[in-house]
Design a protein around this motif. Structure first.
Motif, mmCIF file in Angstrom:
data_model
loop_
_atom_site.group_PDB
_atom_site.id
_atom_site.type_symbol
_atom_site.label_atom_id
_atom_site.label_comp_id
_atom_site.label_asym_id
_atom_site.label_seq_id
_atom_site.Cartn_x
_atom_site.Cartn_y
_atom_site.Cartn_z
ATOM 1 N N PHE A 129 0.834 -1.210 0.000
ATOM 2 C CA PHE A 129 0.000 0.000 0.000
ATOM 3 C C PHE A 129 0.869 1.261 0.000
ATOM 4 C CE2 PHE A 129 -2.778 -3.298 1.474
ATOM 5 C CZ PHE A 129 -4.029 -2.986 0.953
ATOM 6 N N ASP A 130 1.968 1.194 -0.724
ATOM 7 C CA ASP A 130 2.885 2.321 -0.825
ATOM 8 C C ASP A 130 2.524 3.147 -2.060
ATOM 9 O OD1 ASP A 130 4.960 4.101 -1.109
ATOM 10 O OD2 ASP A 130 6.550 2.597 -1.137
ATOM 11 N N PRO A 131 1.957 4.351 -1.874
ATOM 12 C CA PRO A 131 1.467 5.138 -3.013
ATOM 13 C C PRO A 131 2.569 5.948 -3.686
ATOM 14 C CG PRO A 131 0.974 6.304 -1.014
ATOM 15 C CD PRO A 131 1.676 5.019 -0.592
ATOM 16 N N SER A 132 3.654 5.253 -4.076
ATOM 17 C CA SER A 132 4.816 5.955 -4.626
ATOM 18 C C SER A 132 5.136 5.521 -6.052
ATOM 19 C CB SER A 132 6.042 5.705 -3.738
ATOM 20 O OG SER A 132 6.410 4.333 -3.761
ATOM 21 N N LEU A 133 4.212 4.842 -6.709
ATOM 22 C CA LEU A 133 4.478 4.362 -8.069
ATOM 23 C C LEU A 133 4.715 5.529 -9.024
ATOM 24 C CD1 LEU A 133 1.873 1.507 -8.609
ATOM 25 C CD2 LEU A 133 4.260 1.300 -7.915
#
Length: 267
Positions: A202-206
């Motif tokens: 759930f890391d919103p760094s794409l």
């Protein structure tokens, strides 16, 4: 009544209603192993000969669930135009070979007053990333309205603020995105599997280099984590895994299901 005509029927998917229905029904016939109600889906948006089976692996959960959804928020990246914010259509319907989908005019009206939102049929006219999801949705839901959002220069945190109040119990959120583009097969697999680990934490760094629809995925990750939802990976492939693709310059595809409960195995 204004209708957006199909832009990629006959190229990205079959223009024949009979042939299109048959292809989708064949993909939907494959089993789903558990009972999960999708609250959101992440699905690819290439031609069906490349990514249709991966997309179907998510949509068949929606079909099986006999869901109550009457609204769909569909988010994807603008491939043809760059602009600030997001673009919604002014058209009242989007058409596919399977019929017409009514636009959520109340949703469009509500968002059209925001500085981040542009109304533009021109931006939507040639775009494939939303259109290719519509035959799947038409095959899963008996009746629904559509809020089609194309993203360009907007922060995922801002888009999450816009979407959050609209993503209610009667509304499905669908994120349209492919993964890496045009790497050799083995390199693409390595890049994509690292990307999947980012998504699954759930890391919103794409970035757009990892996923062309990174803004939509990051937005979903922010909202799903905030709501305590679960993420289930369904299928990963790239174009080199298909008969239509080669292994020199491949594009990656993945499907995910977002749900309020998690899949449990036998005790």
């Amino acid at each position: 009544m204004t209708i957006r005509a199909p832009a990629v029927a006959g190229r990205f998917y079959q223009a024949s209603p009979l042939g299109l229905r048959k292809q989708i029904q064949q993909w939907f016939a494959e089993p789903c192993d558990a009972e999960l109600m999708p609250r959101a889906l992440i699905v690819p948006h290439a031609g069906y000969m490349f990514s249709g089976k991966v997309a179907a692996s998510a949509f068949r959960w929606l079909k099986k669930a006999h869901s109550p959804y009457r609204k769909v928020i569909l988010i994807g990246p603008s491939h043809h135009y760059a602009f600030d914010g997001c673009a919604l259509p002014a058209d009242q319907y989007f058409a596919t070979p399977l019929g017409e989908v009514k636009i959520d005019l109340q949703g469009v009206e509500k968002l059209s007053h925001l500085n981040d939102i542009e109304l533009s049929d021109h931006i939507h006219e040639l775009e494939h990333c939303l259109e290719v999801q519509l035959p799947f949705l038409q095959s899963c839901l008996s009746a629904f309205t559509l809020l089609p959002i194309l993203t360009s220069r907007i922060a995922p945190s801002r888009l999450a603020q816009i979407i959050d109040p609209l993503w209610q119990d009667d509304t499905l959120l669908v994120i349209s995105s492919d993964l890496s583009h045009y790497h050799p097969y083995a390199d693409a697999q390595d890049i994509d599997h690292r990307t999947l680990k980012v998504i699954e934490t759930f890391d919103p760094s794409l970035t757009p280099q990892q996923a062309c629809g990174s803004t939509g995925i990051n937005t979903l990750l922010l909202l799903a984590k905030q709501r305590g939802y679960f993420l289930t990976q369904l299928e990963y492939k790239n174009s080199g895994d298909t008969e239509a693709g080669d292994k020199e310059r491949v594009v990656g595809y993945v499907s995910y299901l977002v749900s309020t409960t998690t899949q449990t195995g036998p005790e």
